[in-house]
Design an enzyme around this catalytic site. Structure first.
Site, mmCIF file in Angstrom:
data_model
loop_
_atom_site.group_PDB
_atom_site.id
_atom_site.type_symbol
_atom_site.label_atom_id
_atom_site.label_comp_id
_atom_site.label_asym_id
_atom_site.label_seq_id
_atom_site.Cartn_x
_atom_site.Cartn_y
_atom_site.Cartn_z
ATOM 1 N NE ARG A 259 -8.492 0.167 0.937
ATOM 2 C CZ ARG A 259 -8.245 0.754 2.099
ATOM 3 N NH1 ARG A 259 -8.182 0.043 3.198
ATOM 4 N NH2 ARG A 259 -8.095 2.059 2.171
ATOM 5 N NE ARG B 146 -7.614 7.446 -3.804
ATOM 6 C CZ ARG B 146 -7.204 6.847 -2.691
ATOM 7 N NH1 ARG B 146 -6.683 5.645 -2.759
ATOM 8 N NH2 ARG B 146 -7.321 7.436 -1.530
ATOM 9 C CE LYS C 163 -1.757 7.976 -0.724
ATOM 10 N NZ LYS C 163 -2.234 6.765 -0.100
ATOM 11 N NE ARG D 108 -5.759 2.200 7.199
ATOM 12 C CZ ARG D 108 -5.558 2.843 6.049
ATOM 13 N NH1 ARG D 108 -4.536 3.666 5.919
ATOM 14 N NH2 ARG D 108 -6.342 2.641 5.032
ATOM 15 N NE ARG E 38 -11.498 2.714 4.923
ATOM 16 C CZ ARG E 38 -11.063 3.428 3.882
ATOM 17 N NH1 ARG E 38 -10.659 4.671 4.067
ATOM 18 N NH2 ARG E 38 -10.995 2.914 2.687
#
Length: 223
Positions: free
Chosen positions: A170, A92, A18, A126, A159
């Site tokens: 998630r 969101r 995104k 990531r 994270r």
């Protein structure tokens, strides 16, 4: 520059690319790229009430609640009434979408549909630089020195919710919250969905769509 101000949103789960798509749209069409994550980081440095609230959640790697992120975004959008803009990371939830409705009318919503396995692989690889929000992927966008931010030399972190065992939960949480938002914009006829596993293959279709709404300032080839 088109006479009407363009108000656009890019929706997509964590790891969907995104941010990359938003950066390309902003560069190609002269839109302000408004990232909820960036505004949250800036609010942390401001020391205000909203920043203090947000910090409690961000430090634990949790999504900031509706009412906090909505306050941050409403304040930022109020400053940009005379600009073309593109929202990244907001809304969101249905509550956030309804708050956005109260201050503006959207022209265009882009939804990125990426397969679950692709998202899982991307997120697990990531690492981020916490202070700036810069994101690295160890598979296709690694830092020059492993574990170190390219610009500052500071350490990168993974994270908690990017760790493999947390990713599935998630993504499910995102999907549940985003479903009514997507349905809302679909019912208004402003939702445009793009599916694929590679941002570079999705991008030409996104570029063509935006070109029908606002004149590009640089050509597709320059991206």
């Amino acid at each position: 520059m088109a006479s009407k101000l363009l108000r656009a949103v890019v929706l997509g789960p964590p790891g969907s690319g995104k941010g990359t798509v938003c950066e390309r749209i902003a560069r190609s069409f002269g839109l302000q790229h408004l990232s909820s994550g960036q505004f949250l980081r800036e609010s942390l440095g401001g020391g205000g009430e909203v920043g203090v609230l947000a910090k409690q959640y961000l430090e634990r790697g949790l999504l900031v609640p509706d009412h906090v992120i909505t306050r941050v975004m409403m304040m930022e959008l109020e400053k940009r009434r005379e600009q073309h803009w593109l929202l990244d990371g907001f809304p969101r939830t249905l509550g956030q979408a309804e708050a956005l409705d109260r201050i503006c009318e959207l022209d265009l919503v882009i939804s990125l549909n990426i397969p679950f396995e692709t998202l899982k692989d991307r997120l697990s690889a990531r690492w981020v630089h916490p202070a700036s929000g810069r994101v690295y992927n160890m598979d296709f966008n690694p830092p020059h020195v492993q574990g170190i931010d390219d610009l500052t030399g500071e350490p990168l972190v993974q994270r908690e919710d990017d760790k493999p065992d947390a990713v599935a939960a998630r993504l499910r949480k995102y999907k549940d919250a985003a479903k009514p938002v997507i349905e809302l914009y679909k019912s208004r006829g402003i939702l445009h969905s793009f599916s694929g596993t590679e941002t570079n293959k999705i991008w030409p279709y996104v570029y063509t769509l935006l070109s029908s709404k606002i004149p590009p300032v640089i050509s597709d080839e320059e991206n």
